[in-house]
Design an enzyme around this catalytic site. Sequence first.
Site, PDB file in Angstrom:
ATOM      1  CB  CYS A  52       0.510   1.236   5.002  1.00 45.04           C
ATOM      2  SG  CYS A  52       0.190   1.878   3.356  1.00 45.04           S
ATOM      3  CG  ASP A  59       4.134   0.207   7.106  1.00 45.41           C
ATOM      4  OD1 ASP A  59       4.336  -1.068   6.137  1.00 45.41           O
ATOM      5  OD2 ASP A  59       3.604   1.243   6.587  1.00 45.41           O
TER       6      ASP A  59
END
EC number: 1.7.1.13
Length: 154
Positions: A52, A59
Site C-alpha cells: 500500500c 496487499d
Amino acid sequence: MTKTDVSGLSQLGTKVDVPQSPDEAVLERVPSNHAGTDFVVRFTAPEFTSLCPMTGQPDFAHIVIDYLPDGWLVESKSLKLFLHSFRNHGAFHEDCTIDIAKRLVSLLSPKWLRIGAYWYPRGGIPIDVFWQTGAPPEGVWLPDQGVPTYRGRG
C-alpha cells in the site's frame, strides 16, 4: 517441430536477482512458433504481493492474465521476476493491475489481452480490477478465469 529462438534472452538459465522495482524489471519475449494459429496463453499468479503506498502494508492478489499472441510470447521467468518486483513497490491495486497489463501489451503487441486481479480484502473490502484490450476474440477457447467473488464467511 521448430526450435524456439532463445538467443536474445538474458535471464533464462542464469542466476538473476529479483529486481527492486517494476521499473528495473526486464521483461523478455520469444517468437511464437505458431504464427497464424490463434490460441490463448494464461498465466496465473495466485500469490501476488505489493505494498500500500500510504501505509506500507502488504496487499495480496490472485492475478490471471490471458492473451492471444501475435508473433511473440512472454518468457515466463522474466514475467515471474517482473511480478515479484512488486513486493517492495508501493502502488494502489488499480495501478499495479493496469501497469502489469500495459507493460505486457507494450512488449508483446498481442492480438488481445485481459487481466483479472482479485485482491484480498484489507479493511473489509476486496478491490478487484479487470481490464482488456478489446472484445474477446471469436473462435478461440477462452475459459472463465475461475476465481469466485469474495464472500468472506458468507
